[in-house]
Design an enzyme around this catalytic site. Structure first.
Site, PDB file in Angstrom:
ATOM      1  N   CYS A 113      14.034 -12.010  -9.120  1.00 45.45           N
ATOM      2  CA  CYS A 113      13.318 -11.697  -7.870  1.00 45.45           C
ATOM      3  C   CYS A 113      12.817 -12.940  -7.150  1.00 45.45           C
ATOM      4  CB  CYS A 113      12.173 -10.728  -8.144  1.00 45.45           C
ATOM      5  SG  CYS A 113      12.750  -9.126  -8.707  1.00 45.45           S
ATOM      6  N   HIS A 244       7.777 -11.346  -1.622  1.00 42.44           N
ATOM      7  CA  HIS A 244       8.759 -10.532  -2.343  1.00 42.44           C
ATOM      8  C   HIS A 244       8.209  -9.107  -2.401  1.00 42.44           C
ATOM      9  CE1 HIS A 244      11.351  -8.803  -5.214  1.00 42.44           C
ATOM     10  NE2 HIS A 244      10.461  -8.791  -6.186  1.00 42.44           N
ATOM     11  N   ASN A 274      12.542  -2.524  -4.099  1.00 44.40           N
ATOM     12  CA  ASN A 274      12.610  -3.907  -4.568  1.00 44.40           C
ATOM     13  C   ASN A 274      14.091  -4.318  -4.631  1.00 44.40           C
ATOM     14  OD1 ASN A 274      12.701  -6.287  -6.024  1.00 44.40           O
ATOM     15  ND2 ASN A 274      11.179  -5.648  -7.541  1.00 44.40           N
TER      16      ASN A 274
HETATM   17  O1  UT7 Z   1       9.938  -7.768  -8.845  1.00 39.95           O
HETATM   18  C1  UT7 Z   1       9.801  -8.187 -10.160  1.00 39.95           C
HETATM   19  C2  UT7 Z   1       8.479  -7.924 -10.677  1.00 39.95           C
HETATM   20  N1  UT7 Z   1       8.294  -6.517 -10.906  1.00 39.95           N
HETATM   21  C3  UT7 Z   1       7.139  -5.976 -10.632  1.00 39.95           C
HETATM   22  O2  UT7 Z   1       6.280  -6.648 -10.128  1.00 39.95           O
HETATM   23  C4  UT7 Z   1       6.887  -4.545 -11.037  1.00 39.95           C
HETATM   24  C5  UT7 Z   1       5.524  -4.447 -11.584  1.00 39.95           C
HETATM   25  N2  UT7 Z   1       5.162  -3.145 -12.089  1.00 39.95           N
HETATM   26  C6  UT7 Z   1       4.950  -2.042 -11.298  1.00 39.95           C
HETATM   27  O3  UT7 Z   1       5.238  -2.052 -10.116  1.00 39.95           O
HETATM   28  C7  UT7 Z   1       4.286  -0.853 -11.921  1.00 39.95           C
HETATM   29  O4  UT7 Z   1       3.844  -1.209 -13.220  1.00 39.95           O
HETATM   30  C8  UT7 Z   1       5.176   0.437 -12.014  1.00 39.95           C
HETATM   31  C9  UT7 Z   1       5.338   1.018 -10.622  1.00 39.95           C
HETATM   32  C10 UT7 Z   1       6.511   0.116 -12.611  1.00 39.95           C
HETATM   33  C11 UT7 Z   1       4.467   1.481 -12.880  1.00 39.95           C
HETATM   34  O5  UT7 Z   1       3.187   1.772 -12.323  1.00 39.95           O
HETATM   35  P1  UT7 Z   1       1.887   1.750 -13.246  1.00 39.95           P
HETATM   36  O6  UT7 Z   1       0.757   2.096 -12.370  1.00 39.95           O
HETATM   37  O7  UT7 Z   1       1.836   0.419 -13.939  1.00 39.95           O
HETATM   38  O8  UT7 Z   1       2.164   2.932 -14.243  1.00 39.95           O
HETATM   39  P2  UT7 Z   1       2.258   2.926 -15.840  1.00 39.95           P
HETATM   40  O9  UT7 Z   1       3.528   2.312 -16.293  1.00 39.95           O
HETATM   41  O10 UT7 Z   1       0.968   2.384 -16.402  1.00 39.95           O
HETATM   42  O11 UT7 Z   1       2.284   4.487 -16.135  1.00 39.95           O
HETATM   43  C12 UT7 Z   1       1.180   5.343 -15.793  1.00 39.95           C
HETATM   44  C13 UT7 Z   1       1.587   6.781 -16.065  1.00 39.95           C
HETATM   45  C14 UT7 Z   1       2.191   6.988 -17.454  1.00 39.95           C
HETATM   46  O12 UT7 Z   1       1.773   8.266 -17.909  1.00 39.95           O
HETATM   47  P3  UT7 Z   1       0.549   8.405 -18.931  1.00 39.95           P
HETATM   48  O13 UT7 Z   1       0.937   7.607 -20.130  1.00 39.95           O
HETATM   49  O14 UT7 Z   1      -0.635   7.849 -18.217  1.00 39.95           O
HETATM   50  O15 UT7 Z   1       0.471   9.880 -19.157  1.00 39.95           O
HETATM   51  C15 UT7 Z   1       3.675   7.032 -17.199  1.00 39.95           C
HETATM   52  O16 UT7 Z   1       4.374   7.783 -18.152  1.00 39.95           O
HETATM   53  O17 UT7 Z   1       2.606   7.196 -15.141  1.00 39.95           O
HETATM   54  C16 UT7 Z   1       3.730   7.706 -15.854  1.00 39.95           C
HETATM   55  N3  UT7 Z   1       4.935   7.382 -15.093  1.00 39.95           N
HETATM   56  C17 UT7 Z   1       5.426   8.173 -14.128  1.00 39.95           C
HETATM   57  N4  UT7 Z   1       5.033   9.360 -13.643  1.00 39.95           N
HETATM   58  C18 UT7 Z   1       5.755   9.900 -12.653  1.00 39.95           C
HETATM   59  C19 UT7 Z   1       5.703   6.265 -15.191  1.00 39.95           C
HETATM   60  N5  UT7 Z   1       6.698   6.323 -14.281  1.00 39.95           N
HETATM   61  C20 UT7 Z   1       6.553   7.498 -13.633  1.00 39.95           C
HETATM   62  C21 UT7 Z   1       7.268   8.104 -12.582  1.00 39.95           C
HETATM   63  N6  UT7 Z   1       6.830   9.298 -12.124  1.00 39.95           N
HETATM   64  N7  UT7 Z   1       8.364   7.535 -12.025  1.00 39.95           N
END
Ligand code: UT7
Length: 317
Positions: A113, A244, A274
C-alpha cells in the site's frame, strides 16, 4: 534542474462495481457494518480478461495527455504494484510495450500500500541525480485477485484500479521532501504468505486487522510530525492531505493530528475501497480534475502498508 514536479495525472477504474449490498448476499456482513467500520460503500473489480498492466496503461495514457508530453520524452517508467500480470517480465515492461516506447529503463517496485509513495520518492531521486528528466510513475493493483472473497474480516476492504503521474525535472519547486521507512519484523501481520520461492501457505491476503489499524494510526502520526519538522512547516501550511485510502477512520485520525477539517482531505475510499498502490494517485487525479487541488498548493501524501512499509511525500503541486 534541481527539482521534480508533477506535470500531469491520470487514473482508471474497472467498469464493474461491487457494492456492499452484493457482499451482504455472499458473506455474513451488512452495509451498515462495512460503512461504519471502514467508510466503504463500493469498490471496482477488474474483468476476467483485464490485468494490472491494462489498468496501468489506461491511467498512464491520461497522465501523459494531461502533462502534454511527447511519449518519446519519457526516460523512466516505475510501476508500483503487488499484483503484477506475470512473475516476469515486470508490469513496467508490459506497460512500456503497450505505450510503444523502447529503450528507457522500466521496473516494478513492491511496497504494497506504500508502493506509490515509494515509487514517487524513487523517481524524484532519479531526477535529482540527473539520471532522468521525465518519469512515468504508476500505482496499479488488482487486489481482488489476491482476496479471499469468503473471508469477511478483510475482503470488504479491497478494490482494483490504477493511477499515474508524469514527474518532470524543473527549476521550480515541486516535491519538497520524501520520507520512506520499513520494518520487516511485522511481515506476518499483513501478508500473502505464498509466493514463488515459497510455495506453501495462503495465496490470499491474511491480516490482523485491528493490530494493523493501531500501527497505521500511530505510525502515520509520527511521519506527519517528521515531515513537518523536516520542512520547517506548521500544520496550517498543508493545503491538502491526499492519504492512502485504507479506512476512513485512519484518514480521520491523521486529519485530526493535522488539525485539518475533513473537507481538506481527499477521500475516495467510499467509492474505491483500498486499491493498495493505486489509491493515492487515484485520489490525486480525482481532486486535480474536479478542480479542488490547484497549482502552488502544498500537498501531503502518506501511506502505510504490508511489510510494514510507510512513507510520505510533501510537494508543492
Ligand atoms: O492498507 C494497508 C493497511 N490496512 C489497514 O490499514 C487496515 C486496517 N484495519 C481495518 O481497517 C479494520 O481493522 C477492519 C475494517 C479490517 C476491521 O475493523 P475492526 O473495527 O478492527 O473490527 P475487528 O476486526 O476488531 O472485529 C470486530 C467485530 C468482530 O466480532 P466480535 O468478535 O466483536 O463478535 C468481528 O468478527 O466485527 C466482526 N467482523 C465483522 N462483522 C460484520 C469482522 N468483519 C466483519 C464484517 N461484517 N465484514
Amino acid at each position: 534542474m534541481k527539482h521534480s514536479r508533477i506535470a500531469g495525472t491520470g487514473s482508471y477504474l474497472p467498469e464493474r462495481i461491487l457494492t456492499n449490498a452484493e457482499l451482504e448476499r455472499t458473506i455474513d456482513t451488512t452495509d451498515e457494518w462495512i460503512f461504519s467500520r471502514t467508510g466503504i460503500r463500493e469498490r471496482h473489480i477488474v474483468a476476467e480478461n483485464e490485468h494490472t498492466s491494462d489498468m496501468a496503461f489506461e491511467a498512464a495514457k491520461k497522465a501523459i495527455e494531461s502533462a502534454s508530453v511527447d511519449l518519446q520524452t519519457i526516460d523512466l517508467i516505475v510501476v508500483a504494484t503487488t499484483t503484477p500480470d506475470r512473475i516476469f517480465p515486470s508490469t513496467a515492461c508490459l506497460l512500456q510495450q503497450k505505450l510503444g516506447i523502447v529503450n528507457c529503463p522500466a521496473f516494478d517496485l513492491q511496497a504494497v500500500c506504500s508502493g506509490f509513495v515509494y515509487a514517487l520518492a524513487t523517481a524524484d531521486n532519479f531526477i535529482k541525480a540527473g539520471a532522468a528528466k521525465c518519469v512515468l510513475v504508476v500505482g496499479a493493483d488488482a487486489m481482488s485477485r489476491i482476496t479471499d472473497w469468503t473471508d469477511r474480516s478483510n475482503c470488504i476492504l479491497w478494490g482494483d484500479g490504477a493511477g499515474a503521474v508524469i514527474l518532470q525535472a524543473t527549476d521550480e519547486q515541486g516535491i519538497l521532501s520524501t520520507h520512506l521507512h520499513a520494518n520487516g519484523n511485522y511481515a506476518d501481520m499483513l501478508t500473502v504468505p505464498q509466493g514463488v520461492s515459497k510455495q506453501e501457505g495462503s495465496k490470499t491476503i491474511l491480516m490482523e486487522g485491528n493490530a494493523v489499524f493501531k500501527m497505521a494510526v500511530n505510525t502515520l502520526d509520527a511521519i506527519v510530525d517528521d515531515t513537518l519538522i523536516a520542512n520547517g512547516l506548521e500544520k496550517a501550511d498543508i493545503d491538502w492531505l491526499v492519504p492512502h485510502q485504507a479506512n476512513i477512520r485512519i484518514l480521520q485520525s491523521t486529519a485530526k493530528k493535522l488539525g485539518m477539517s475533513m473537507d481538506r482531505v481527499v477521500t475516495t475510499v467510499d467509492k474505491h475501497g483500498n486499491t493498495s498502490a493505486a489509491s493515492i494517485p487515484l485520489a490525486l487525479d480525482v481532486a486535480v480534475r474536479d478542480g479542488r487541488i490547484k497549482r502552488g498548493e502544498i500537498i501531503l501524501m502518506e501511506a502505510f502498508g504490508g511489510g510494514f512499509t510507510w512513507g510520505s511525500v510533501l510537494m508543492k503541486y
